[in-house]
Write a protein that holds these residues in place. Structure first.
Motif, PDB file in Angstrom:
ATOM      1  N   LYS A 126       0.875  -1.188   0.000  1.00 34.71           N
ATOM      2  CA  LYS A 126       0.000   0.000   0.000  1.00 34.71           C
ATOM      3  C   LYS A 126       0.912   1.238   0.000  1.00 34.71           C
ATOM      4  CE  LYS A 126      -4.333   1.495   0.315  1.00 34.71           C
ATOM      5  NZ  LYS A 126      -5.340   1.219  -0.726  1.00 34.71           N
ATOM      6  N   PRO A 127       1.232   1.763  -1.178  1.00 40.33           N
ATOM      7  CA  PRO A 127       2.164   2.899  -1.246  1.00 40.33           C
ATOM      8  C   PRO A 127       1.619   4.134  -0.526  1.00 40.33           C
ATOM      9  CG  PRO A 127       1.815   1.939  -3.430  1.00 40.33           C
ATOM     10  CD  PRO A 127       0.837   1.284  -2.512  1.00 40.33           C
ATOM     11  N   ALA A 128       0.315   4.373  -0.610  1.00 44.01           N
ATOM     12  CA  ALA A 128      -0.292   5.515   0.097  1.00 44.01           C
ATOM     13  C   ALA A 128      -1.739   5.136   0.383  1.00 44.01           C
ATOM     14  CB  ALA A 128      -0.239   6.774  -0.767  1.00 44.01           C
ATOM     15  N   LEU A 129      -2.293   5.734   1.452  1.00 46.71           N
ATOM     16  CA  LEU A 129      -3.650   5.335   1.851  1.00 46.71           C
ATOM     17  C   LEU A 129      -4.681   5.643   0.775  1.00 46.71           C
ATOM     18  CD1 LEU A 129      -3.664   6.265   5.644  1.00 46.71           C
ATOM     19  CD2 LEU A 129      -3.834   3.965   4.615  1.00 46.71           C
ATOM     20  N   ASP A 130      -4.425   6.682  -0.040  1.00 43.13           N
ATOM     21  CA  ASP A 130      -5.411   7.019  -1.073  1.00 43.13           C
ATOM     22  C   ASP A 130      -5.035   6.443  -2.442  1.00 43.13           C
ATOM     23  OD1 ASP A 130      -3.223   8.573  -1.526  1.00 43.13           O
ATOM     24  OD2 ASP A 130      -4.294  10.486  -1.628  1.00 43.13           O
ATOM     25  N   GLU A 131      -4.095   5.503  -2.467  1.00 41.07           N
ATOM     26  CA  GLU A 131      -3.758   4.855  -3.747  1.00 41.07           C
ATOM     27  C   GLU A 131      -4.148   3.381  -3.713  1.00 41.07           C
ATOM     28  OE1 GLU A 131       0.307   5.241  -5.041  1.00 41.07           O
ATOM     29  OE2 GLU A 131       0.220   7.422  -4.820  1.00 41.07           O
ATOM     30  N   VAL A 132      -4.359   2.800  -4.891  1.00 40.56           N
ATOM     31  CA  VAL A 132      -4.687   1.372  -4.904  1.00 40.56           C
ATOM     32  C   VAL A 132      -3.463   0.579  -4.454  1.00 40.56           C
ATOM     33  CG1 VAL A 132      -6.355   1.610  -6.762  1.00 40.56           C
ATOM     34  CG2 VAL A 132      -4.012   0.999  -7.306  1.00 40.56           C
ATOM     35  N   GLY A 133      -3.709  -0.628  -3.997  1.00 42.88           N
ATOM     36  CA  GLY A 133      -2.631  -1.443  -3.480  1.00 42.88           C
ATOM     37  C   GLY A 133      -1.927  -2.246  -4.560  1.00 42.88           C
ATOM     38  N   ASN A 134      -0.732  -2.721  -4.194  1.00 43.04           N
ATOM     39  CA  ASN A 134       0.004  -3.663  -5.031  1.00 43.04           C
ATOM     40  C   ASN A 134      -0.229  -5.066  -4.482  1.00 43.04           C
ATOM     41  OD1 ASN A 134       1.337  -1.920  -6.912  1.00 43.04           O
ATOM     42  ND2 ASN A 134       2.705  -1.272  -5.245  1.00 43.04           N
ATOM     43  N   PRO A 172     -10.426 -26.980 -18.600  1.00 45.61           N
ATOM     44  CA  PRO A 172      -9.045 -27.465 -18.501  1.00 45.61           C
ATOM     45  C   PRO A 172      -8.037 -26.406 -18.071  1.00 45.61           C
ATOM     46  CG  PRO A 172      -9.781 -27.371 -20.803  1.00 45.61           C
ATOM     47  CD  PRO A 172     -10.974 -27.082 -19.953  1.00 45.61           C
ATOM     48  N   LYS A 173      -8.407 -25.123 -18.182  1.00 44.43           N
ATOM     49  CA  LYS A 173      -7.452 -24.073 -17.792  1.00 44.43           C
ATOM     50  C   LYS A 173      -7.922 -23.297 -16.565  1.00 44.43           C
ATOM     51  CE  LYS A 173      -5.253 -23.360 -22.206  1.00 44.43           C
ATOM     52  NZ  LYS A 173      -5.060 -22.484 -23.351  1.00 44.43           N
ATOM     53  N   ALA A 174      -8.906 -23.808 -15.852  1.00 43.40           N
ATOM     54  CA  ALA A 174      -9.446 -23.051 -14.711  1.00 43.40           C
ATOM     55  C   ALA A 174      -8.403 -22.874 -13.615  1.00 43.40           C
ATOM     56  CB  ALA A 174     -10.640 -23.805 -14.142  1.00 43.40           C
ATOM     57  N   SER A 175      -8.544 -21.779 -12.870  1.00 44.80           N
ATOM     58  CA  SER A 175      -7.724 -21.625 -11.668  1.00 44.80           C
ATOM     59  C   SER A 175      -8.540 -20.938 -10.587  1.00 44.80           C
ATOM     60  CB  SER A 175      -6.457 -20.820 -11.958  1.00 44.80           C
ATOM     61  OG  SER A 175      -6.789 -19.506 -12.308  1.00 44.80           O
ATOM     62  N   LEU A 176      -8.045 -21.093  -9.361  1.00 45.15           N
ATOM     63  CA  LEU A 176      -8.597 -20.370  -8.225  1.00 45.15           C
ATOM     64  C   LEU A 176      -7.580 -19.304  -7.869  1.00 45.15           C
ATOM     65  CD1 LEU A 176      -9.755 -23.628  -6.608  1.00 45.15           C
ATOM     66  CD2 LEU A 176     -11.276 -21.654  -6.877  1.00 45.15           C
ATOM     67  N   GLU A 177      -8.053 -18.113  -7.611  1.00 41.11           N
ATOM     68  CA  GLU A 177      -7.141 -16.994  -7.361  1.00 41.11           C
ATOM     69  C   GLU A 177      -7.265 -16.563  -5.908  1.00 41.11           C
ATOM     70  OE1 GLU A 177      -8.366 -13.173  -8.837  1.00 41.11           O
ATOM     71  OE2 GLU A 177      -6.366 -12.742  -9.587  1.00 41.11           O
ATOM     72  N   TYR A 178      -6.229 -16.853  -5.138  1.00 41.53           N
ATOM     73  CA  TYR A 178      -6.159 -16.387  -3.743  1.00 41.53           C
ATOM     74  C   TYR A 178      -5.623 -14.963  -3.809  1.00 41.53           C
ATOM     75  CZ  TYR A 178      -4.613 -16.222   1.158  1.00 41.53           C
ATOM     76  OH  TYR A 178      -4.422 -15.866   2.475  1.00 41.53           O
ATOM     77  N   ARG A 179      -6.472 -13.984  -3.403  1.00 42.27           N
ATOM     78  CA  ARG A 179      -6.148 -12.580  -3.700  1.00 42.27           C
ATOM     79  C   ARG A 179      -5.457 -11.851  -2.551  1.00 42.27           C
ATOM     80  NH1 ARG A 179      -8.713 -10.756  -8.250  1.00 42.27           N
ATOM     81  NH2 ARG A 179      -8.792  -8.592  -7.579  1.00 42.27           N
ATOM     82  N   VAL A 180      -5.449 -12.472  -1.356  1.00 40.84           N
ATOM     83  CA  VAL A 180      -4.966 -11.724  -0.195  1.00 40.84           C
ATOM     84  C   VAL A 180      -3.515 -12.071   0.127  1.00 40.84           C
ATOM     85  CG1 VAL A 180      -5.647 -10.874   2.064  1.00 40.84           C
ATOM     86  CG2 VAL A 180      -7.324 -11.943   0.617  1.00 40.84           C
ATOM     87  N   CYS A 181      -2.669 -11.920  -0.876  1.00 48.66           N
ATOM     88  CA  CYS A 181      -1.229 -12.092  -0.666  1.00 48.66           C
ATOM     89  C   CYS A 181      -0.570 -10.821  -1.177  1.00 48.66           C
ATOM     90  CB  CYS A 181      -0.739 -13.313  -1.453  1.00 48.66           C
ATOM     91  SG  CYS A 181       1.024 -13.695  -1.236  1.00 48.66           S
ATOM     92  N   ASP A 182       0.625 -10.537  -0.703  1.00 50.82           N
ATOM     93  CA  ASP A 182       1.385  -9.425  -1.280  1.00 50.82           C
ATOM     94  C   ASP A 182       2.866  -9.771  -1.248  1.00 50.82           C
ATOM     95  OD1 ASP A 182       2.638  -8.463   1.159  1.00 50.82           O
ATOM     96  OD2 ASP A 182       0.751  -7.489   1.694  1.00 50.82           O
ATOM     97  N   ALA A 183       3.670  -8.876  -1.791  1.00 48.75           N
ATOM     98  CA  ALA A 183       5.086  -9.212  -2.007  1.00 48.75           C
ATOM     99  C   ALA A 183       5.948  -9.076  -0.754  1.00 48.75           C
ATOM    100  CB  ALA A 183       5.661  -8.362  -3.142  1.00 48.75           C
ATOM    101  N   THR A 184       5.341  -8.757   0.397  1.00 46.87           N
ATOM    102  CA  THR A 184       6.112  -8.865   1.634  1.00 46.87           C
ATOM    103  C   THR A 184       6.201 -10.339   2.057  1.00 46.87           C
ATOM    104  OG1 THR A 184       4.162  -8.608   3.056  1.00 46.87           O
ATOM    105  CG2 THR A 184       5.357  -6.595   2.450  1.00 46.87           C
ATOM    106  N   ALA A 185       5.307 -11.165   1.498  1.00 44.35           N
ATOM    107  CA  ALA A 185       5.226 -12.563   1.937  1.00 44.35           C
ATOM    108  C   ALA A 185       6.491 -13.330   1.588  1.00 44.35           C
ATOM    109  CB  ALA A 185       4.035 -13.249   1.270  1.00 44.35           C
TER     110      ALA A 185
END
Ligand code: GLU
Ligand code: MG
Length: 433
Positions: A221-229, A318-331
């Motif tokens: 979260k670069p800034a509170l009023d910006e979208v997250g990475n 055959p190409k389906a995926s599940l997307e776990y969205r609550v990860c970020d690059a600090t992990a």
């Protein structure tokens, strides 16, 4: 593989999601690849703002060994008049070569092997990473525009060239919605390779940007009023050659208990998939992150989105995926994947029922409806997330030693964050992540 670089850096992603290690000159590369290098256990716990957690069990004593995996190696190009560097990822092992209880890469290997041993299933993983590039010559970042795509193309091309030489393919490199925000997505592969490629790719992007006088930051979260990475983890479950993730636009009897397990353990997964105090500011309703514990077909406000992609003529995906969205690059991506596999396995072991397909923004549902569907808001801060039950699950999933050291790191993060304003912390962490 011969060394192209003048130095070889041997590294392991630590418990703060930071790659740390040491380098040897070219003359010692063969020896280091064969024997590894000694390493200090306490280094695994150095905080993102430096300093060791006061309760780290690792003091000045002790020694472990970094043992490189030749399959996880890349050559970063010469830059700024400086030489090319090779980078190889390592397991952290005991001195005699036996597994070390606190190595994240080893924890992932063990989760992968338990999944296939207990269920016969394998997982394929692909990741999306969003990031901010500072210093680009673009007067205005028009979201998803050609002009923003052209602005990033020189960096993207150099990154792709470096990755190509290491056999790492990217699916996309695109402009995103936020200010100077871009995104890469990787191609699906086994979880260990996916994690290794993530580390190598992020280091390549940071390094290449630095060499061009730019700065790439994956800060959530670069800034509170910006979208997250965000980091979105796409995973699919396979029974041999068959993708058993989705059928007729919904979960299958094979994938449903796995997803139920992930949702049931969502609160315990959180400290393992988003690490820093900054991370929690990203996880808010209406920001397409997934702030509630639910799964939904094509739903970007659900913690898990089912992405069926193009169906075959018989309705299978055959190409389906599940997307776990609550990860970020600090992990630490190894621990994040290991924990998701472990939570999914717990769901399979319990025979958990399929969760409902949530086709709403969960924040707009009546509380009674959320309760009926067992949709819970995720913890809103790092300190809230560090509960005894999250620690108990982490101990069961990763072993008590690793879990306890890891939670010590998170408590250290939370204490340090309390001494900073949001902006002060973001400014410091953006130089790390
Ligand atoms: N930026 C959002 C996040 O923080 C994701 C937006 C998207 O769906 O790509 O996860
Ligand atoms: Mg995106």
């Amino acid at each position: 593989m011969p060394s192209d670089g003048h130095f070889l850096f041997l590294g392991n992603q630590d418990l703060n999601g930071i790659l740390r290690g040491r380098s040897v000159p070219k003359a010692r590369v063969a020896e280091a690849m064969a024997e590894g290098l000694p390493w200090v256990p306490a280094n695994l716990t150095i905080g993102a703002l430096n300093g060791l957690p006061p309760d780290t069990p690792f003091g000045p004593l002790g020694e472990i060994r970094f043992v490189p995996d030749p399959a996880a190696r890349i050559t970063l190009g010469a830059q700024d008049g400086g030489p090319a560097f090779d980078l190889a990822l390592c397991d952290a092992r005991q001195m005699d070569g036996a597994p070390w209880a606190c190595c994240p890469r080893t924890a992932l290997k063990s989760a992968i092997s338990d999944l296939s041993r207990r269920t016969g299933l394998t997982l394929k993983v692909a990741l999306e990473h969003e990031f901010t590039v500072l210093g680009l010559n673009q007067p205005n970042h028009v979201a998803f525009s050609l002009s923003a795509g052209r602005a990033i193309a020189p960096l993207a091309q150099r990154v792709i060239d470096v990755l190509d030489r290491a056999g790492i393919a990217l699916e996309q490199f695109q402009a995103e919605y936020g200010a100077s925000q871009f995104e890469i997505s990787s191609v699906p592969t086994d979880p260990l390779t996916a994690a290794d490629r993530t580390v190598l790719t992020l280091e390549t992007i940071r390094d290449t940007a630095r060499g061009m006088g730019l700065r790439a930051s994956f800060l959530p979260k670069p800034a509170l009023d910006e979208v997250g990475n965000g980091v979105h983890i796409h995973f699919s479950l396979w029974d041999g050659p068959r993708n058993v993730t989705a059928d007729q636009d919904w979960l299958t009897p094979r994938s449903a208990p796995f997803v139920a397990g992930v949702l049931d353990h969502a609160e315990s997964l959180l400290p393992l998939t988003i690490l820093s105090a900054n991370s929690y500011a990203r996880v808010r309703p209406h920001s397409w992150v997934g702030a509630y514990t639910c799964v939904g077909l094509r739903n970007r406000e659900a913690m898990i989105r089912l992405v069926p992609r193009a169906p075959a003529s018989d309705g299978t995906h055959p190409k389906a995926s599940l997307e776990y969205r609550v990860c970020d690059a600090t992990a630490n991506i190894y621990l994040a994947l290991a924990a998701i596999i472990r939570a999914g396995l717990a769901g399979i072991a319990a025979g958990s029922a399929a969760p409902p397909n949530v086709q709403h923004d969960p924040d707009t549902l009546e509380p009674s409806q959320r309760a009926a569907w067992n949709i819970r808001p995720l913890p809103a801060s790092l300190s809230e997330a560090l509960t005894p039950s999250a620690l108990a699950d982490a101990s069961a999933w990763l072993g008590p030693e690793l879990a306890s050291v890891y939670f010590g790191c998170r408590r250290h993060d939370a204490r340090q964050a309390a001494d900073h304003t949001f902006d002060e912390l973001a400014a410091k962490l953006s130089l790390v992540y």
